[in-house]
Design a protein around this motif. Structure first.
Motif, mmCIF file in Angstrom:
data_model
loop_
_atom_site.group_PDB
_atom_site.id
_atom_site.type_symbol
_atom_site.label_atom_id
_atom_site.label_comp_id
_atom_site.label_asym_id
_atom_site.label_seq_id
_atom_site.Cartn_x
_atom_site.Cartn_y
_atom_site.Cartn_z
ATOM 1 N N THR A 48 49.329 40.285 40.549
ATOM 2 C CA THR A 48 50.724 40.027 40.205
ATOM 3 C C THR A 48 51.486 39.692 41.488
ATOM 4 O O THR A 48 51.045 40.035 42.598
ATOM 5 C CB THR A 48 51.354 41.250 39.540
ATOM 6 N N PRO A 49 52.623 39.017 41.380
ATOM 7 C CA PRO A 49 53.413 38.737 42.594
ATOM 8 C C PRO A 49 53.772 39.998 43.364
ATOM 9 O O PRO A 49 53.802 39.984 44.602
ATOM 10 C CB PRO A 49 54.656 38.039 42.036
ATOM 11 N N GLY A 50 54.034 41.105 42.652
ATOM 12 C CA GLY A 50 54.357 42.357 43.338
ATOM 13 C C GLY A 50 53.188 42.892 44.144
ATOM 14 O O GLY A 50 53.359 43.350 45.280
ATOM 15 N N GLN A 51 51.982 42.849 43.571
ATOM 16 C CA GLN A 51 50.791 43.284 44.305
ATOM 17 C C GLN A 51 50.549 42.417 45.534
ATOM 18 O O GLN A 51 50.233 42.921 46.613
ATOM 19 C CB GLN A 51 49.567 43.228 43.386
ATOM 20 N N THR B 193 43.718 36.577 45.135
ATOM 21 C CA THR B 193 45.159 36.346 45.004
ATOM 22 C C THR B 193 45.507 35.850 43.611
ATOM 23 O O THR B 193 46.565 36.197 43.064
ATOM 24 C CB THR B 193 45.628 35.336 46.057
ATOM 25 N N ALA B 194 44.624 35.057 43.012
ATOM 26 C CA ALA B 194 44.908 34.470 41.704
ATOM 27 C C ALA B 194 44.985 35.504 40.599
ATOM 28 O O ALA B 194 45.658 35.278 39.584
ATOM 29 C CB ALA B 194 43.842 33.432 41.361
ATOM 30 N N VAL B 195 44.318 36.654 40.765
ATOM 31 C CA VAL B 195 44.307 37.672 39.706
ATOM 32 C C VAL B 195 45.220 38.856 40.049
ATOM 33 O O VAL B 195 45.083 39.930 39.470
ATOM 34 C CB VAL B 195 42.871 38.157 39.429
ATOM 35 N N ALA C 42 34.916 33.208 52.698
ATOM 36 C CA ALA C 42 36.133 34.027 52.757
ATOM 37 C C ALA C 42 37.340 33.356 52.112
ATOM 38 O O ALA C 42 38.059 34.000 51.328
ATOM 39 C CB ALA C 42 36.439 34.407 54.207
ATOM 40 N N PRO C 43 37.641 32.071 52.390
ATOM 41 C CA PRO C 43 38.796 31.460 51.716
ATOM 42 C C PRO C 43 38.671 31.428 50.200
ATOM 43 O O PRO C 43 39.676 31.602 49.489
ATOM 44 C CB PRO C 43 38.818 30.038 52.303
ATOM 45 N N LEU C 44 37.446 31.221 49.692
ATOM 46 C CA LEU C 44 37.255 31.202 48.243
ATOM 47 C C LEU C 44 37.513 32.584 47.644
ATOM 48 O O LEU C 44 38.136 32.710 46.582
ATOM 49 C CB LEU C 44 35.835 30.744 47.908
ATOM 50 N N VAL C 45 37.020 33.624 48.328
ATOM 51 C CA VAL C 45 37.218 34.989 47.842
ATOM 52 C C VAL C 45 38.698 35.360 47.875
ATOM 53 O O VAL C 45 39.239 35.933 46.915
ATOM 54 C CB VAL C 45 36.385 35.979 48.678
ATOM 55 N N LEU D 173 43.122 41.499 51.211
ATOM 56 C CA LEU D 173 41.762 41.919 50.868
ATOM 57 C C LEU D 173 41.723 43.086 49.893
ATOM 58 O O LEU D 173 40.643 43.499 49.473
ATOM 59 C CB LEU D 173 40.997 42.298 52.140
ATOM 60 N N THR D 174 42.874 43.628 49.535
ATOM 61 C CA THR D 174 42.919 44.748 48.599
ATOM 62 C C THR D 174 42.550 44.269 47.195
ATOM 63 O O THR D 174 43.138 43.299 46.699
ATOM 64 C CB THR D 174 44.314 45.385 48.570
ATOM 65 N N PRO D 175 41.590 44.903 46.539
ATOM 66 C CA PRO D 175 41.232 44.482 45.176
ATOM 67 C C PRO D 175 42.426 44.629 44.231
ATOM 68 O O PRO D 175 43.221 45.572 44.354
ATOM 69 C CB PRO D 175 40.095 45.430 44.789
#
Length: 277
Positions: A40-43, A36-38, A28-31, A50-52
């Motif tokens: 935008t700051p706004g998203q 989060t890495a992909v 879970a932490p890796l996912v 957990l939202t794609p």
């Protein structure tokens, strides 16, 4: 189904539930880091963790690479490969000497050397630092690799036990055919030890890739900064920009995941072989 079969089925189900729960806690932490890495700051600010992501963005990776993380990845990769190659080479030679050759004080020397595993790394940190400061090698590549290239007690112990389990008849047959000690090591022992060598390679690569304290002390400048130190600095630099921090973290984790996927069969084979012995 009788009561014994029912209890066995319940135990099996409980074991699988625990294993799945443990796997989820590990993955879970890796996912979450990758998701989060992909984003935008706004998203990230407006949506659940957990939202794609929609759309997927790689700007966070470009930003951290432009800020010096790319060089840190290259330095870490070079350091890790050099230390791993040096450790494997010297550990193989030392382990074979302890396992198959006879010399005065062999067992005493082995157990004394193995006893160094009991010494915390923090105890040797200051002496190592003073030594390299006297040599003028601080903030250099040599300071990163030299203290760890010449074998490790854990690797030598593991290889020694593995080499001792190789049938002595094979070694005697090779010696009768005129093979030297080096020939026996290269053409008989090492090919038979591929699973344990693959396991040690993975262990060494992971431990050196995640090395933090000594690189922080020995190479504090930006030129030879390793990935763990660079990521820690970015956590301070981008204090509230979690998308950038997670991008740096994902870059640090991804090579280790790929490494395990590539070597998982060899690692499992070595574990199975050790269990059978």
């Amino acid at each position: 189904m009788n009561s014994d079969n029912r209890r066995a089925a319940v135990r099996s189900v409980a074991a699988y539930v625990l294993l799945v729960a443990g796997a989820l806690l590990t993955v879970a932490p890796l996912v979450l880091s990758a998701l989060t890495a992909v984003k935008t700051p706004g998203q990230f600010a407006s949506e659940s963790a957990l939202t794609p992501p929609h759309p997927v963005t790689l700007d966070n990776f470009r930003t951290v690479l432009d800020q010096g993380l790319g060089r840190a990845v290259a330095v870490t990769a070079l350091m890790t490969v050099c230390i791993t190659c040096g450790q494997l080479l010297t550990s193989i030679l030392a382990a074979y000497a302890f396992a198959r050759t006879r010399f005065p004080g062999r067992d005493l020397l082995f157990w004394v050397y193995l006893g160094t595993m009991m010494v915390p790394s923090a105890v040797t940190l200051i002496p190592l630092y003073l030594m390299f400061a006297k040599l003028g090698w601080l903030n250099s590549f040599w300071a990163l690799v030299l203290p760890f290239m010449f074998g490790s007690p854990y690797a030598i112990f593991l290889l020694r036990q593995y080499f001792r389990a190789i049938p002595v008849e094979l070694i005697d047959a090779a010696r009768m055919d005129g093979a030297t000690t080096l020939d026996i090591l290269v053409h008989v022992v090492v090919p038979m030890s591929k699973p344990i060598l693959a396991t040690l390679t993975v262990i060494t690569l992971v431990s050196q890739w995640n090395s933090f304290m000594w690189p922080l002390v020995a190479a504090s400048g930006p030129k030879w900064q390793v990935l763990t130190v660079a990521t820690a600095n970015m956590q301070t630099q981008y204090n509230s920009q979690w998308t950038l921090i997670m991008a740096a973290t994902t870059l640090a984790i991804a090579p280790l995941v790929v490494l395990f996927v590539v070597f998982q069969r060899q690692v499992l084979r070595s574990i199975a072989w050790t269990g059978l012995k």
